[in-house]
Design an enzyme around this catalytic site. Structure first.
Site, short mmCIF file in Angstrom:
data_model
loop_
_atom_site.label_atom_id
_atom_site.label_comp_id
_atom_site.label_asym_id
_atom_site.label_seq_id
_atom_site.Cartn_x
_atom_site.Cartn_y
_atom_site.Cartn_z
N GLY A 1 0.82 -1.21 0.00
CA GLY A 1 0.00 0.00 0.00
C GLY A 1 0.85 1.26 0.00
CG ASP A 2 0.27 3.96 2.22
OD1 ASP A 2 -0.86 4.34 1.89
OD2 ASP A 2 0.54 3.52 3.35
N GLY B 1 1.61 5.19 -4.16
CA GLY B 1 1.39 6.37 -5.00
C GLY B 1 0.28 6.11 -6.03
CE LYS B 2 -3.17 1.90 -3.53
NZ LYS B 2 -2.03 1.91 -2.62
N GLY C 1 -5.92 5.76 1.80
CA GLY C 1 -5.64 7.19 1.79
C GLY C 1 -4.81 7.46 0.55
CG HIS C 2 -5.74 6.27 -2.85
ND1 HIS C 2 -6.43 5.56 -3.81
CD2 HIS C 2 -5.27 5.35 -1.98
CE1 HIS C 2 -6.37 4.27 -3.51
NE2 HIS C 2 -5.69 4.11 -2.41
CB THR D 1 -7.32 1.85 9.04
OG1 THR D 1 -8.46 1.12 8.57
CG2 THR D 1 -6.15 1.62 8.11
CD GLN E 1 -6.95 -1.18 1.16
OE1 GLN E 1 -7.75 -1.77 0.43
NE2 GLN E 1 -7.19 0.02 1.63
CB THR F 1 -6.81 -5.02 3.95
OG1 THR F 1 -8.02 -4.33 4.28
CG2 THR F 1 -6.76 -5.33 2.46
CB THR G 1 -6.09 6.45 6.50
OG1 THR G 1 -6.32 6.49 5.10
CG2 THR G 1 -7.38 6.05 7.20
CE LYS H 1 6.90 9.12 -1.66
NZ LYS H 1 6.16 9.00 -0.40
P1 GDP Z 1 -1.49 5.63 -2.29
O1 GDP Z 1 -2.22 5.19 -1.07
O2 GDP Z 1 -0.90 4.49 -3.04
O3 GDP Z 1 -2.30 6.53 -3.17
O4 GDP Z 1 -0.24 6.49 -1.76
P2 GDP Z 1 -0.27 7.62 -0.60
O5 GDP Z 1 -0.94 8.83 -1.11
O6 GDP Z 1 -0.76 7.03 0.67
O7 GDP Z 1 1.28 7.84 -0.38
C1 GDP Z 1 2.10 8.23 -1.43
C2 GDP Z 1 2.77 9.57 -1.08
O8 GDP Z 1 3.83 9.80 -1.98
C3 GDP Z 1 1.86 10.77 -1.23
O9 GDP Z 1 2.22 11.72 -0.29
C4 GDP Z 1 2.15 11.26 -2.64
O10 GDP Z 1 1.89 12.65 -2.81
C5 GDP Z 1 3.62 10.99 -2.73
N1 GDP Z 1 4.14 10.68 -4.06
C6 GDP Z 1 3.58 9.95 -5.06
N2 GDP Z 1 4.44 9.80 -6.09
C7 GDP Z 1 5.57 10.45 -5.72
C8 GDP Z 1 6.85 10.62 -6.34
O11 GDP Z 1 7.14 10.13 -7.43
N3 GDP Z 1 7.78 11.34 -5.62
C9 GDP Z 1 7.53 11.87 -4.39
N4 GDP Z 1 8.48 12.55 -3.77
N5 GDP Z 1 6.34 11.72 -3.79
C10 GDP Z 1 5.38 11.01 -4.44
P1 IMO Z 2 -3.84 2.65 0.57
O1 IMO Z 2 -4.96 2.42 -0.40
C1 IMO Z 2 -1.31 0.97 3.70
C2 IMO Z 2 -3.20 -1.88 6.44
C3 IMO Z 2 -3.40 -1.47 7.88
C4 IMO Z 2 -3.29 -2.83 8.56
C5 IMO Z 2 -3.96 -3.76 7.56
C6 IMO Z 2 -5.41 -4.09 7.89
O2 IMO Z 2 -3.70 4.06 1.02
O3 IMO Z 2 -2.57 2.07 0.03
P2 IMO Z 2 -7.67 -2.70 7.69
O4 IMO Z 2 -8.09 -1.43 8.36
O5 IMO Z 2 -7.67 -2.65 6.21
O6 IMO Z 2 -8.40 -3.90 8.22
O7 IMO Z 2 -6.14 -2.90 8.17
O8 IMO Z 2 -3.89 -3.12 6.31
N1 IMO Z 2 -3.79 -0.95 5.44
C7 IMO Z 2 -3.06 -0.14 4.67
N2 IMO Z 2 -1.73 0.09 4.63
N3 IMO Z 2 -2.12 1.59 2.81
C8 IMO Z 2 -3.46 1.35 2.82
O9 IMO Z 2 -4.28 1.85 1.89
C9 IMO Z 2 -3.99 0.48 3.81
N4 IMO Z 2 -5.23 0.05 4.10
C10 IMO Z 2 -5.09 -0.84 5.10
O10 IMO Z 2 -2.40 -0.58 8.31
O11 IMO Z 2 -1.94 -3.21 8.64
MG MG Z 3 -2.26 5.51 1.00
#
Ligand code: GDP
Ligand code: IMO
Ligand code: MG
Length: 427
Positions: A12-13, A15-16, A40-41, A128, A223, A238, A299, A330
């Protein structure tokens, strides 16, 4: 080639949100197919930053219709406040479509999530706390509440009664909590009915008709692959299927319609919550990745655990999702390291293992085997094409591509929409 899936290739996280938003301007529909407001996107447009939890990132592209599919679990209060938050910032959300078959996260699902985590103590998952697991459990147990139930008070009451029967026993007798009243829950849920009504529709029909008309549909995963209930690091996962197959069940679209599956891959690795993470760093390098990468949960605000890139995981993501491309994000965060370790295999109880072990015990024992790649010090945030990157950054990308088993078709060099190097077009 009308249907694309975009999903997380790690925990997860990755950069989707940014990647989806980037394509949002060129597609007709963006569909969330699983998960809920555990996601949290982040999307950065100019000097504006948006954090989306339930709404597909396509909502920020005016020509695009955002869809919440049947596989998503929806907390109505979160959805409505997300919509009004965007409206206040001038974003038009009127095109949103919400599946009548999507399940609702009720207040008691949130309570159960919190009390079960507390009860697990040291063994907790680190969820979460948004009620995700208990809502999917109710769905599978056939005592879930669906969006369409909001429009039939009698059925809604019967279903809430059925769901609360066992839960109240558990809450009062096992967890020492007060029972939850059926009328209170029904009253709260009915209060959302009129507000959600304009969006509710048969999204399966809408999406299949759109595909028949050669419209472009993008499925946005929440995720990531390693958090998948079937293919992730169970039980530290999850409760849904972020992997590519989840797009089919979670949106009602057949696998023959999917033409491309894009894995979003961070140039290093992060994880939030509990569970194994072989390349996790506990030293100043981990601290530096967290600081430079801004690795804090969108989130829950929790610090993300950080570590080096893990090619074993990337290869696994390629396999279980049938990835056609990667979007590497990143890369800019890695600027400044003299050498960058990349995990190419694991050592498990003295053996070298090249692929993700299916055994949880083995994975818990996995120690990373690192290869050192030379770093770069030049600022790459302004790079517009692959050839703008320093030679060592190019070599890092090429090495990751080779190890991960699918072409890297785009590279993120900053959070903004335009801070992206496109190598192969996705559309
Ligand atoms: P998601 O859940 O996959 O949408 O990712 P998140 O938004 O939770 O976390 C990704 C973080 O990286 C966010 O703060 C984005 O603004 C940031 N981000 C995405 N792509 C890049 C990149 O190429 N470089 C940098 N520095 N930040 C990025
Ligand atoms: P995005 O879409 C990162 C993790 C939680 C926990 C596990 C189960 O932003 O990438 P849940 O509340 O889903 O039952 O928690 O999954 N988790 C994530 N980790 N990015 C997420 O979403 C996540 N959504 C759930 O931290 O370990
Ligand atoms: Mg996220």
């Amino acid at each position: 080639m009308p249907a694309l899936v975009l999903l997380g290739a790690q925990w997860g996280d990755e950069g989707k949100g940014k990647a989806t938003d980037l394509l949002g301007g060129s597609v007709d529909y963006v569909v969330r197919y699983q998960g809920g407001n555990n996601a949290g996107h982040t999307v950065v447009v100019g000097d504006q930053k948006y954090a989306l939890h339930l709404l597909p990132s396509g909502i920020l592209s005016p020509g695009c219709t955002p869809v919440i599919g049947n596989g998503v679990v929806v907390d109505p209060s979160v959805l409505l406040s997300e919509l009004s938050g965007l409206n206040e910032r001038g974003v038009d959300t009127s095109k949103l479509l919400l599946s009548g078959n999507a399940h609702i996260i009720t207040p008691y699902n949130v309570t159960v999530d919190k009390v079960t985590e507390r009860f697990l103590g040291k063994r907790k998952i680190g969820t979460t706390g948004r009620g995700i697991g208990p809502t999917y459990a109710d769905k599978i147990n056939r005592v879930g509440i669906r969006v369409q139930d909001l429009y039939d008070e009698s059925i809604l009451t019967q279903k809430v009664e059925a769901a609360l029967d066992a839960k109240n026993q558990m809450l009062t007798k096992l967890y020492n909590r007060r029972a939850i009243a059926v009328e209170q829950v029904v009253g709260e849920l009915l209060g959302y009915a009129d507000k959600l009504a304009p969006y509710v529709t048969d999204t399966v029909l809408v999406l299949n008709e759109a595909l028949d008309q050669d419209k472009v549909v993008l499925f946005e995963g929440g995720q990531g692959t390693l958090l998948d209930i079937d293919h992730g690091t169970y039980p530290f996962v999850t409760s849904s299927n972020p992997t590519a197959g989840g797009a089919c069940t979670g949106a009602g679209v057949g696998p023959t319609k999917i033409s491309r599956v894009i894995g979003i891959l961070k140039a290093y690795t992060t994880r939030v919550g509990a569970g194994p993470f072989p390349t996790e760093l506990f030293d100043e390098d981990g601290e530096a990745l967290r600081r430079i990468g801004g690795e804090r949960g969108v989130t829950t605000g929790r610090d993300r655990r950080c570590g080096w890139f893990d090619a074993v995981i990337a290869r696994y993501a390629t396999r279980v999702n049938g990835l056609t491309d990667f979007f590497l994000t990143k890369l800019d965060v890695l600027t400044g390291w003299e050498q960058i370790p990349v995990c190419v295999a694991y050592e498990i109880d003295g053996r070298r293992v090249e692929e993700l072990p299916y055994s949880q015990t083995d994975f818990h024992h996995a120690k990373p085997v690192y290869e050192m790649l030379p770093g770069w010090s030049e600022d790459i945030t302004g790079a517009k094409s692959f050839s703008d990157l320093p030679k060592n950054a190019q070599a890092y990308v090429k090495a990751l591509e080779e190890m991960s088993g699918a072409p890297i078709s785009a590279i993120g060099v900053g959070p903004g929409r335009d801070e992206t190097i496109e190598i192969n077009s996705f559309l």
